[in-house]
Design an enzyme around this catalytic site. Structure first.
Site, PDB file in Angstrom:
ATOM      1  N   ASP A 161      23.220  59.473  12.465  1.00 36.80           N
ATOM      2  CA  ASP A 161      22.236  60.372  13.059  1.00 36.80           C
ATOM      3  C   ASP A 161      21.425  59.829  14.236  1.00 36.80           C
ATOM      4  O   ASP A 161      21.355  60.456  15.273  1.00 36.80           O
ATOM      5  CB  ASP A 161      21.260  60.839  11.971  1.00 36.80           C
ATOM      6  CG  ASP A 161      21.973  61.500  10.802  1.00 36.80           C
ATOM      7  OD1 ASP A 161      23.215  61.412  10.723  1.00 36.80           O
ATOM      8  OD2 ASP A 161      21.297  62.104   9.965  1.00 36.80           O
ATOM      9  N   GLU A 392      20.703  53.625  -0.020  1.00 41.82           N
ATOM     10  CA  GLU A 392      21.382  54.396   1.028  1.00 41.82           C
ATOM     11  C   GLU A 392      21.905  53.469   2.133  1.00 41.82           C
ATOM     12  O   GLU A 392      23.003  53.639   2.628  1.00 41.82           O
ATOM     13  CB  GLU A 392      20.388  55.413   1.608  1.00 41.82           C
ATOM     14  CG  GLU A 392      20.985  56.378   2.605  1.00 41.82           C
ATOM     15  CD  GLU A 392      19.963  57.386   3.136  1.00 41.82           C
ATOM     16  OE1 GLU A 392      18.770  57.274   2.784  1.00 41.82           O
ATOM     17  OE2 GLU A 392      20.363  58.286   3.898  1.00 41.82           O
TER      18      GLU A 392
HETATM   19  C1  GLC Z   1      22.223  61.158   6.633  1.00 45.64           C
HETATM   20  C2  GLC Z   1      23.348  60.307   7.179  1.00 45.64           C
HETATM   21  C3  GLC Z   1      24.651  61.062   7.071  1.00 45.64           C
HETATM   22  C4  GLC Z   1      24.865  61.463   5.618  1.00 45.64           C
HETATM   23  C5  GLC Z   1      23.674  62.227   5.055  1.00 45.64           C
HETATM   24  C6  GLC Z   1      23.757  62.428   3.554  1.00 45.64           C
HETATM   25  O1  GLC Z   1      22.047  62.313   7.379  1.00 45.64           O
HETATM   26  O2  GLC Z   1      23.114  59.908   8.484  1.00 45.64           O
HETATM   27  O3  GLC Z   1      25.730  60.300   7.529  1.00 45.64           O
HETATM   28  O4  GLC Z   1      26.022  62.222   5.486  1.00 45.64           O
HETATM   29  O5  GLC Z   1      22.489  61.506   5.295  1.00 45.64           O
HETATM   30  O6  GLC Z   1      23.911  61.206   2.884  1.00 45.64           O
END
Ligand code: GLC
Length: 427
Positions: A161, A392
């Protein structure tokens, strides 16, 4: 030790299971995400084949008629997430977001078939038309000029992102003046220092507004949307997925599909050369509106081996740079070069380590005989989880666990990396 961590990993997958699909983590991400689901399937596939297939099948149930598999599927409304379905307004059922995410699904399906039996092959066969339609969508909607270089319409489409890669395209976006007041929910769940900045959020929403107002017309977004950049991550993941799709078509005897898939692969192979940044000596993201390269190596660019992208010399150069980066950090592989000025070790995709990307990097390196580098990345991934839990993402300098906790894809990757089958294949 490893056994009990795998037990914990499985408990996380089960706890995040919402019945046929898995949320990335409770509260922060309460819906089904595209590539998270594919990796969840990978994790489940070592312990519960049927559940693994269900994950992929529910994901493809939300495929758009034009073949796109969206990045989020809003199966149940949850007011605790922003931006929700009322902001995206895609007018599909179930409601979804309006763009896609890294298309890892075919590669995961192929792994499941490789380790599976006739029943796995049958389920893959049933899914094949949908997988082909998804790839065809990427090759047309995201390569509308037929250059062999894929574009993305939103940083979120890359799955990375707020990577500094996107600063180039994001800085040129003029923030819409009628976004209105909005309340971010992510920073209520996670330390704001580990999340994107407010000015970036305004730009994310400006792109969504454009998409909403053009009815999520892919061609309009590609031609005139606020953001259009090439991502080595998307390019390499689709290249690998095309190769795995080809193997799947061969395995199930769908020979009619083969020439089209072979043509896609050749086309992307050519296109990769346009992502080679001679100044950085690496594959880099590029703003397709201005032709400007992003300056640094990322973990996504390190998927060149996984994709089989570039010349042997280019891959060797990538591996050399990777060895230097790995020496610069306590844990590999950071999402941005630690020597780059934009590096932030705790902020999301501007430095931290992500287990899913590590999984693909080490797999590709091992396949190309870069065993020491592959082992280091694999060992570091397992060590980070043992030390800091199923977070995460992780700080490459300290090993601290960051962002959401009890994370599905981190749990899934632990199961995959610690399994004997994976170890044997990588050896
Ligand atoms: C964030 C990450 C993305 C992922 C999402 C859910 O937006 O950047 O890659 O898919 O979280 O985990």
């Amino acid at each position: 030790m490893t056994r009990s961590l795998d037990d914990q990993a499985l408990e996380i997958l089960r706890a995040n299971d919402r019945g046929g699909y898995t949320v990335p983590t409770a509260r922060l991400y309460p819906y089904q995400w595209n590539w998270d689901s594919a990796f969840a399937a990978l994790g489940f596939s070592f312990v519960d084949r049927d559940r693994a297939w269900a994950e992929i099948e529910t994901l493809f149930d939300a495929q758009w008629p034009d073949g796109m598999v969206p990045h989020i599927i809003f199966r149940r409304n949850d007011p605790d997430y922003f931006p929700g379905p009322d902001i995206w307004q895609t007018n599909v059922d179930p409601p979804t977001s309006g763009h896609s995410q890294p298309p890892v699904a075919s590669s995961i399906v192929y792994e499941m078939v490789e380790r599976g039996d006739a029943s796995d092959l049958a389920r893959a066969h049933a899914l094949l038309p949908k997988l082909i339609a998804y790839h065809r969508w990427f090759h047309t909607a995201r390569d509308h000029q037929g250059t062999g270089v894929l574009g993305i319409v939103h940083p979120w489409e890359s799955g990375r992102d707020n990577c500094p890669d996107w600063d180039l395209g994001m800085d040129r976006i003029e923030i819409a003046d009628d976004l209105g007041p909005y309340q971010r929910r992510d920073i209520g769940h996670v330390d704001p220092a580990e999340r994107p900045q407010p000015a970036q959020y305004d730009r994310y929403l400006t792109i969504i507004k454009f998409g909403r107002e053009c009815g999520w017309n892919h061609a309009e977004l590609a031609r005139n949307g606020p953001f259009w950049m090439a991502d080595p991550g998307i390019q390499f993941i689709l290249m690998r997925a095309d190769r795995d799709l080809l193997r799947l078509a061969q395995a199930v005897g769908e020979t009619a599909a083969i020439p089209e898939i072979e043509a896609w692969i050749a086309h992307l192979e050519d296109g990769c050369q346009q992502l080679w940044n001679p100044d950085a000596g690496a594959f880099c993201a590029k703003d397709l509106r201005t032709g400007t390269f992003s300056p640094c190596l990322t973990n996504a660019a390190m998927l060149a081996h996984y994709a089989g992208a570039g010349t042997e010399g280019q891959r060797q150069r990538m591996a050399e740079t990777a060895r230097r980066v790995v020496d610069d950090v306590a844990f590999a592989f950071p999402s941005w070069d630690p020597r780059g000025s934009a590096f932030e070790s705790r902020r999301y995709w501007r430095g931290p380590i992500w287990a899913v990307v590590n999984y693909m990097i080490q797999k590709g390196l091992a396949e190309h005989g870069e065993t020491r580098l592959a082992d280091r990345i694999k060992t570091d991934t397992l060590a980070l989880i043992a030390r800091s839990g199923f977070c995460e993402y992780f700080d490459p300098l300290t090993g601290d666990g960051l962002g959401g906790r009890d994370f599905t894809w981190t749990a899934a990757i632990h199961i995959a990396l610690s399994s004997d089958a994976t170890t044997a294949r990588a050896a």
